[in-house]
Write a protein that holds these residues in place. Structure first.
Motif, short mmCIF file in Angstrom:
data_model
loop_
_atom_site.label_atom_id
_atom_site.label_comp_id
_atom_site.label_asym_id
_atom_site.label_seq_id
_atom_site.Cartn_x
_atom_site.Cartn_y
_atom_site.Cartn_z
N SER A 47 -2.96 3.83 -11.07
CA SER A 47 -1.88 3.39 -10.18
C SER A 47 -0.77 2.78 -11.02
O SER A 47 -0.96 1.75 -11.67
CB SER A 47 -2.40 2.36 -9.18
OG SER A 47 -1.32 1.76 -8.50
N SER B 187 1.63 5.33 -5.17
CA SER B 187 1.04 4.43 -6.17
C SER B 187 0.71 5.18 -7.46
O SER B 187 0.79 4.62 -8.55
CB SER B 187 -0.26 3.81 -5.64
OG SER B 187 -0.03 3.10 -4.46
N ALA C 4 -9.17 -2.62 -3.37
CA ALA C 4 -9.37 -1.23 -2.99
C ALA C 4 -10.77 -1.03 -2.43
O ALA C 4 -11.73 -1.63 -2.91
CB ALA C 4 -9.16 -0.30 -4.19
N ASN D 31 0.89 -1.15 0.00
CA ASN D 31 0.00 0.00 0.00
C ASN D 31 0.93 1.20 0.00
O ASN D 31 1.34 1.67 1.06
CB ASN D 31 -0.93 0.00 1.21
CG ASN D 31 -1.86 1.20 1.21
OD1 ASN D 31 -1.69 2.13 0.43
ND2 ASN D 31 -2.83 1.19 2.10
N HIS E 101 -5.46 -0.77 -1.20
CA HIS E 101 -5.82 0.60 -0.85
C HIS E 101 -7.01 0.53 0.09
O HIS E 101 -7.98 -0.18 -0.18
CB HIS E 101 -6.19 1.42 -2.09
CG HIS E 101 -5.02 1.67 -2.99
ND1 HIS E 101 -4.10 2.65 -2.75
CD2 HIS E 101 -4.63 1.04 -4.12
CE1 HIS E 101 -3.18 2.62 -3.69
NE2 HIS E 101 -3.48 1.64 -4.53
N ILE F 248 -10.01 4.01 -4.57
CA ILE F 248 -9.30 5.05 -5.32
C ILE F 248 -10.07 5.48 -6.57
O ILE F 248 -9.88 6.59 -7.07
CB ILE F 248 -7.86 4.63 -5.67
CG1 ILE F 248 -7.83 3.42 -6.59
CG2 ILE F 248 -7.04 4.40 -4.41
CD1 ILE F 248 -6.45 3.05 -7.14
#
Length: 145
Positions: A114, A79, A125, A74, A100, A104
């Protein structure tokens, strides 16, 4: 016993204090304890680390290449910005899962892409700390394969 490095990037040392509406109230220590408990169930050894410095994270990815069987990362904001971390992950030749805490893709546009996920087998995520547990399970399967 397989070893998994769990590398956390900038500002994750502030979990539980920083924007709890996005990242929750759990601390990084809470996440580490959860990961340690789950790792026992999966017969994995974990090495969880956090740094706010990109070069340190790169050095740890290089170290994982020699000492680990898999990697969970992470890298936070790195990222979305670090081609150097992307390149380090590509060179480590290990199964990698990116995590994440927040989704995101539901945040600012600059967070949607990313670089580091492009060098990973998968990304989790938006599931908060549970994402780390899921990543450990997935990584155990990848290592066994």
């Amino acid at each position: 016993m397989a070893t998994v490095f769990i590398l956390n990037g900038p500002n994750l040392n502030l979990l539980g204090q920083r924007e709890p509406h996005l990242y929750g109230h759990e601390t990084l220590d809470d996440i580490e304890a959860m990961c340690r408990d789950h790792a026992v169930d999966l017969d994995l050894e974990i090495d969880l680390r956090q740094s706010n410095h990109e070069g340190v994270l790169i050095d740890w990815v290089h170290e994982a290449r020699r000492l680990a069987d898999g990697l969970i990362c992470n890298f936070g904001a790195y990222s979305h910005t670090s081609i150097a971390l992307h390149d380090a992950l590509k060179a480590c030749d290990l199964p990698v899962i990116e995590v994440h805490l927040s989704n995101i893709h539901a945040r600012e546009t600059f967070r949607h892409a990313s670089y580091t996920a492009q060098a990973a087998q998968g990304m989790i995520a938006g599931l908060g700390p549970t994402g780390y547990r899921l990543a450990l399970t997935a990584l155990a399967d990848l290592i066994d394969a």
